[in-house]
Design a protein around this motif. Structure first.
Motif, short mmCIF file in Angstrom:
data_model
loop_
_atom_site.label_atom_id
_atom_site.label_comp_id
_atom_site.label_asym_id
_atom_site.label_seq_id
_atom_site.Cartn_x
_atom_site.Cartn_y
_atom_site.Cartn_z
N VAL A 86 0.86 -1.20 0.00
CA VAL A 86 0.00 0.00 0.00
C VAL A 86 0.89 1.24 0.00
CG1 VAL A 86 -1.69 1.35 1.32
CG2 VAL A 86 -1.94 -1.15 1.16
N ARG A 87 1.93 1.22 0.85
CA ARG A 87 2.83 2.38 0.94
C ARG A 87 3.47 2.68 -0.43
NH1 ARG A 87 7.60 4.10 1.33
NH2 ARG A 87 8.50 2.06 0.83
N GLN A 88 3.92 1.63 -1.10
CA GLN A 88 4.57 1.81 -2.41
C GLN A 88 3.59 2.32 -3.46
OE1 GLN A 88 6.76 -1.65 -3.63
NE2 GLN A 88 8.02 -1.65 -1.80
N MET A 89 2.38 1.73 -3.44
CA MET A 89 1.37 2.13 -4.44
C MET A 89 0.98 3.60 -4.24
SD MET A 89 -1.89 -0.31 -5.36
CE MET A 89 -3.18 0.42 -6.39
N ALA A 90 0.83 4.02 -2.96
CA ALA A 90 0.47 5.41 -2.65
C ALA A 90 1.62 6.35 -3.01
CB ALA A 90 0.11 5.53 -1.17
N GLN A 91 2.84 5.95 -2.68
CA GLN A 91 4.01 6.80 -2.97
C GLN A 91 4.17 7.01 -4.47
OE1 GLN A 91 7.97 5.21 -2.53
NE2 GLN A 91 8.57 6.95 -1.25
N ALA A 92 3.92 5.94 -5.25
CA ALA A 92 4.09 6.02 -6.71
C ALA A 92 3.18 7.09 -7.30
CB ALA A 92 3.82 4.66 -7.34
N ARG A 93 2.00 7.30 -6.69
CA ARG A 93 1.06 8.32 -7.18
C ARG A 93 1.08 9.58 -6.32
NH1 ARG A 93 -2.81 6.98 -10.80
NH2 ARG A 93 -2.25 5.12 -11.98
N GLN A 94 1.97 9.58 -5.33
CA GLN A 94 2.12 10.72 -4.42
C GLN A 94 0.83 11.04 -3.67
OE1 GLN A 94 4.16 13.92 -6.51
NE2 GLN A 94 6.07 12.78 -6.27
N HIS A 95 0.15 9.98 -3.22
CA HIS A 95 -1.02 10.14 -2.35
C HIS A 95 -0.59 9.90 -0.91
CE1 HIS A 95 -3.52 10.50 -5.78
NE2 HIS A 95 -3.48 9.23 -6.14
N PRO A 96 -1.22 10.60 0.05
CA PRO A 96 -0.80 10.46 1.45
C PRO A 96 -1.45 9.26 2.18
CG PRO A 96 -2.45 12.17 1.28
CD PRO A 96 -2.21 11.68 -0.12
N LEU A 97 -2.04 8.35 1.44
CA LEU A 97 -2.74 7.20 2.03
C LEU A 97 -1.86 6.47 3.05
CD1 LEU A 97 -5.26 5.37 1.95
CD2 LEU A 97 -4.15 4.10 0.09
N GLN A 98 -2.42 6.21 4.24
CA GLN A 98 -1.69 5.54 5.31
C GLN A 98 -2.33 4.20 5.63
OE1 GLN A 98 0.98 6.92 7.52
NE2 GLN A 98 1.23 8.21 5.71
N CYS A 99 -1.49 3.22 5.92
CA CYS A 99 -1.94 1.87 6.24
C CYS A 99 -1.07 1.35 7.37
CB CYS A 99 -1.75 1.03 4.97
SG CYS A 99 -2.36 -0.63 5.08
N VAL A 100 -1.68 0.74 8.38
CA VAL A 100 -0.93 0.25 9.54
C VAL A 100 -1.37 -1.18 9.86
CG1 VAL A 100 -0.62 2.55 10.53
CG2 VAL A 100 -2.61 1.16 11.21
N MET A 101 -0.55 -1.89 10.65
CA MET A 101 -0.97 -3.20 11.14
C MET A 101 -0.97 -3.17 12.67
SD MET A 101 2.38 -5.40 10.01
CE MET A 101 2.34 -6.80 11.13
N GLU A 102 -1.92 -3.93 13.25
CA GLU A 102 -2.06 -4.00 14.71
C GLU A 102 -2.35 -5.44 15.08
OE1 GLU A 102 -5.45 -1.65 15.78
OE2 GLU A 102 -4.41 0.26 15.43
N PRO A 103 -1.92 -5.89 16.25
CA PRO A 103 -2.30 -7.24 16.68
C PRO A 103 -3.82 -7.37 16.65
CG PRO A 103 -0.67 -6.30 18.17
CD PRO A 103 -1.09 -5.19 17.25
N ALA A 104 -4.30 -8.47 16.06
CA ALA A 104 -5.76 -8.69 16.01
C ALA A 104 -6.25 -9.06 17.41
CB ALA A 104 -6.07 -9.81 15.02
N PRO A 105 -7.44 -8.60 17.77
CA PRO A 105 -8.01 -9.04 19.05
C PRO A 105 -8.16 -10.55 19.05
CG PRO A 105 -9.39 -7.35 18.00
CD PRO A 105 -8.33 -7.73 17.02
N GLU A 106 -7.94 -11.21 20.19
CA GLU A 106 -8.06 -12.67 20.28
C GLU A 106 -9.49 -13.07 19.93
OE1 GLU A 106 -5.49 -14.82 21.46
OE2 GLU A 106 -4.14 -13.10 21.41
N ALA A 107 -9.60 -14.21 19.22
CA ALA A 107 -10.94 -14.68 18.81
C ALA A 107 -11.77 -15.05 20.03
CB ALA A 107 -10.81 -15.87 17.88
#
Ligand code: TYC
Length: 107
Positions: A86-107
Motif C-alpha cells: 500500500v505504501r509503495q502504491m500510494a508513494q508512486a502516485r504521491q497520495h498520502p494514504l496511510q496503512c498500519v498493522m495491529e495485533p488482532a483481538p483474540e478470537a
C-alpha cells in the motif's frame, strides 16, 4: 546405567509432537485522509487485498466516514508485506494514504 536410561527416555519424550500455539494474527487497517482519491483507495483494496469492487467501495466508505477500517487479518509477514505494498502504491502516485498493522483481538 540409570543415567543412560534416563537419557533415552528424555530423547523419546523430546520427539513427541510439539503442541504449537496458533501464530499471532495482525489486522491491516487503512486510515482516512483528505486528499487520496476515493477511486484510488478502491483500486488499492481490489489489487492488494483481493476485494470485489462492491466490498472495496464499502470498506473505502467506512474509512472515509469513520476514520479507519480493517482490510484483512493475516499472519505477521503477510500483513507487513501488504502494508508495504500500500505504501509503495500510494508513494508512486504521491497520495498520502496511510496503512498500519495491529495485533488482532483474540478470537
Ligand atoms: N477521504 C478521502 C476523500 O474524501 C477518501 C479516502 C478514503 C481517503 C479512504 C483515504 O483510506 C482512505 N477523497
Amino acid at each position: 546405567m540409570a543415567t543412560h536410561l534416563d537419557n533415552q527416555r528424555a530423547t523419546v519424550l523430546d520427539r513427541q509432537p510439539a503442541k504449537l500455539a496458533p501464530p499471532p494474527m495482525y489486522q491491516v487497517i487503512l486510515l482516512n485522509d483528505d486528499y487520496t482519491p476515493m477511486e484510488f483507495v478502491v483500486a488499492v483494496l481490489q489489487r492488494i487485498f483481493g476485494k470485489s469492487e462492491e466490498e472495496a467501495s464499502r470498506i473505502m466508505l467506512k474509512v472515509h466516514h469513520e476514520g479507519r477500517a480493517v482490510c484483512g487479518v493475516y499472519s505477521r509477514d503477510i500483513a507487513a508485506t501488504r502494508v508495504e505494498m500500500v505504501r509503495q502504491m500510494a508513494q508512486a502516485r504521491q497520495h498520502p494514504l496511510q496503512c498500519v498493522m495491529e495485533p488482532a483481538p483474540e478470537a
